[in-house]
Design a protein around this motif. Structure first.
Motif, PDB file in Angstrom:
ATOM      1  N   ILE A 278       0.814  -1.293  -0.138  1.00  0.00           N
ATOM      2  CA  ILE A 278       0.009   0.088  -0.069  1.00  0.00           C
ATOM      3  C   ILE A 278       0.823   1.161  -0.007  1.00  0.00           C
ATOM      4  N   ASN A 279       0.766   2.031  -1.176  1.00  0.00           N
ATOM      5  CA  ASN A 279       1.471   3.413  -1.026  1.00  0.00           C
ATOM      6  C   ASN A 279       0.625   4.609  -0.466  1.00  0.00           C
ATOM      7  N   ASP A 280       1.576   5.697   0.099  1.00  0.00           N
ATOM      8  CA  ASP A 280       0.634   6.538   0.276  1.00  0.00           C
ATOM      9  C   ASP A 280       0.050   7.194  -0.551  1.00  0.00           C
ATOM     10  N   GLY A 281      -1.107   7.993  -0.199  1.00  0.00           N
ATOM     11  CA  GLY A 281      -1.791   8.773  -1.115  1.00  0.00           C
ATOM     12  C   GLY A 281      -2.801   8.002  -1.863  1.00  0.00           C
ATOM     13  N   ILE A 282      -3.664   8.524  -2.716  1.00  0.00           N
ATOM     14  CA  ILE A 282      -4.701   7.890  -3.251  1.00  0.00           C
ATOM     15  C   ILE A 282      -4.187   7.329  -4.649  1.00  0.00           C
TER      16      ILE A 282
ATOM     17  N   ILE B  17      -6.791  -2.274  -2.041  1.00  0.00           N
ATOM     18  CA  ILE B  17      -6.275  -1.577  -0.854  1.00  0.00           C
ATOM     19  C   ILE B  17      -7.564  -1.853   0.220  1.00  0.00           C
TER      20      ILE B  17
ATOM     21  N   ALA C  74       3.399   7.924   5.405  1.00  0.00           N
ATOM     22  CA  ALA C  74       2.105   8.205   6.173  1.00  0.00           C
ATOM     23  C   ALA C  74       1.287   7.080   6.341  1.00  0.00           C
ATOM     24  N   PHE C  75       1.333   5.972   5.338  1.00  0.00           N
ATOM     25  CA  PHE C  75       0.715   4.704   5.727  1.00  0.00           C
ATOM     26  C   PHE C  75       1.022   4.110   6.865  1.00  0.00           C
TER      27      PHE C  75
ATOM     28  N   ALA D  47       0.215   5.302  10.053  1.00  0.00           N
ATOM     29  CA  ALA D  47      -1.264   5.591  10.416  1.00  0.00           C
ATOM     30  C   ALA D  47      -1.456   3.960  10.860  1.00  0.00           C
ATOM     31  N   MET D  48      -0.752   2.993  10.583  1.00  0.00           N
ATOM     32  CA  MET D  48      -0.881   1.726  10.894  1.00  0.00           C
ATOM     33  C   MET D  48      -0.376   1.572  12.200  1.00  0.00           C
TER      34      MET D  48
ATOM     35  N   TRP E 278      -2.625   3.014  14.849  1.00  0.00           N
ATOM     36  CA  TRP E 278      -3.918   2.178  14.897  1.00  0.00           C
ATOM     37  C   TRP E 278      -3.488   0.958  15.830  1.00  0.00           C
TER      38      TRP E 278
END
Lengths: 202, 328
Positions: A90-94, A104, A136-137, A140-141, A144
């Motif tokens: 999973i990359n950062d951003g959309i 994703i 950022a991902f 965030a993980m 969490w």
């Protein structure tokens, strides 16, 4: 019991899942791809060599869909089936690609219901400014994960130079998260990881 | 699943977040905090449930489950007493009064299949809900799990089991077998370790010894320390014929079968006639289950040999002919 392995692209999720399955004593890879050409889940059996050749790439991200590998661990002397979910990075951003976004969403959905989440980070890049270093991902993980009791971080590629520095940074930044240093080349840390999983699953 | 969700909306909001990712409106890193808010409640509950624990159970909900069991009036009364005692003790504690040091270790005596394990599991949940035990899980062991093969092995094995049970309920099935081998048997060492543990981990462990009534009475007489350390004794009587029919009805409902009127009357007659005449440890729920399983197989044979088309009603109904010959 499901263990979902998540992380940025090219941190080594696929190679880890294949080698770890082998470490747990499986004779071959029994894999379920989430969608085959027909749109239905597809079962495949591969030898370890073929799996490493077909599923792992050194440079560009290769895994495009969730792949479930089956392994067994002994818990209270009973063999328990363990599903290791190899997920697309999973990359950062959309993500620009709709198919990637769909994957994703599925990955995060599986992580929500999994017994354990293993979050993989390339330890050799934590201290650098490369794209794969803590993004950022990952942040965030980690944020969490520290609220969950079924979460662990794999500091991967511990055979690379700079990884020890990366591990040290991770440990000081996130003292309350279990961090397991692992290398899938030397198989360092597989034993600790197995113990971690067995503890988490009992 | 639904009952573990904290509020009605959270599955919906998780679905919303996932949809937003698919539509390209939300980056994964911003989605995760949103999912975390929904998940921390939902998934850690399902995770706990996977491990046989339950979260946020009230003592009343546990007692409700107990009341749903067929029969066992005496046990239910006793459990309600224990619950009242514990609640009052904690109120006394809050009021600054001295707390009675009471141990809750128990002895369950009864024939197999009279509900001992089921009640033990409920005990664990009840004590967890009352905050007497931190985890309330049930560890079920028997002689082979406690007694070792050579000198010194037993204490080690027993301590390992105790460690596993800490915070919950240790349920020792057929506990009398620990004393069976006499003075020189390693079982004695296991008993000694257990007795010590009942004192040392008084607040962290509930030990339940279970077994047939006669054997348990003999077992308690072999070791004078046991009686005083296991103050609560619950007797599980054999079920009456009426209870057994009720159990049968409930088991069948779970499997989408019903009893035809003649079958119910026949079953009640059969169980009443034999009440007190079964061989000693047979008047129990497990026997009923075996009886039903036999009848279900016979029903299948009866239906396949029939020429007329089968209705839903036919598929569900067990007739008395299915039971006949399936007894003993």
């Amino acid at each position: 019991m499901e263990v979902v392995i998540v992380g940025a692209p090219n941190v080594g999720k696929s190679l880890f899942v294949i080698n770890f399955t082998q470490y747990l004593g499986s004779r071959e890879i029994q894999m379920e791809e989430s969608s085959g050409a027909s749109g239905l889940p597809r079962d495949r059996r591969l030898s370890f060599e073929k799996a490493r050749r077909d599923l792992v790439s050194l440079y560009s991200p290769k895994t495009t869909q969730i792949q479930t590998m089956t392994a067994h661990v002994l818990i209270n002397r009973q063999p328990q089936r363990l599903y290791l979910l190899d997920t697309p990075g999973i990359n950062d951003g959309i993500a620009p690609d709709a198919a990637a976004r769909w994957q994703i969403a599925r990955t995060l959905e599986r992580a929500l219901t999994a017994t354990t989440i293993l979050h993989m980070i390339d330890a050799s890049l934590v201290a650098t400014r490369r794209r794969e270093s803590l993004g950022a991902f990952d942040m965030a993980m980690l944020g969490w994960g520290r609220q969950l009791d079924c979460y662990g971080v794999i500091a991967h590629k511990m055979d690379r130079p700079g990884s020890h520095e990366g591990l040290r940074i991770l440990r000081t930044q996130f003292p309350d998260v279990p961090i397991i240093p692992v290398s899938s080349i030397t198989r360092r840390g597989y034993r600790e990881l197995k113990l971690f999983l067995v503890r988490a699953l009992t | 699943m639904a009952q573990f969700l904290p509020s009605g909306g959270s599955t919906e909001s998780i679905q919303n977040v996932l949809n937003s990712i698919e539509d390209g409106r939300l980056a994964p890193e911003s989605a995760i905090p949103l999912l975390a808010r929904g998940k921390s409640a939902t998934v850690s509950a399902s995770w706990r449930r996977d491990r046989g624990e339950s979260e946020l159970e009230t003592p009343d909900a546990v007692l409700e489950d107990l009341n749903r069991l067929v029969g066992l009036q005496e046990i239910k009364r006793m459990v309600r007493d224990i619950r009242a005692f514990v609640s009052i003790q904690s109120l006394r504690d809050q009021a600054g009064l001295t707390k009675n040091q009471q141990t809750f270790h128990m002895i369950f005596s009864g024939a197999p299949g009279t509900g001992k394990t089921t009640v033990a599991r409920i005990m664990g949940r009840l004590f967890k809900a009352l905050e007497v035990l931190p985890k309330g899980h049930l560890v079920e062991v028997e002689r082979a799990d406690l007694v070792g093969e050579y000198i010194g092995h037993t204490a080690q094995k027993t301590r390992e089991v105790l460690k596993r049970a800490l915070g919950g309920v240790l349920f020792i099935d057929e506990a009398y077998s620990l004393a069976r081998g006499g003075e020189k048997d390693f079982g004695k060492e296991a008993i000694d370790t257990l007795v010590a543990a009942t004192e040392n981990y008084r607040d962290d462990l509930l030990v339940i010894l279970a077994g047939y009534p006669d054997e348990m009475a003999w077992f308690l007489s072999t070791n004078p320390g046991l009686l005083s350390r296991f103050p609560l004794r619950l007797e599980f009587p054999d079920y009456s014929a009426h209870d057994l029919v009720q159990i049968a009805r409930r088991l069948l409902r779970e499997r989408d079968y019903t009893l035809a009127t003649d079958a119910e009357a026949g079953l009640l007659q059969l169980l009443t006639d034999n009440e007190g005449y079964w061989h000693k440890n047979a008047g129990n729920a497990r026997m009923v289950r075996n009886l039903l399983e036999h009848a279900i197989r016979r029903q299948a044979v009866r239906l396949t040999s029939r020429q007329t088309p089968l209705t839903r009603h036919d598929l569900m109904t067990l007739a008395w002919t299915d039971f006949e010959g399936g007894v003993g």
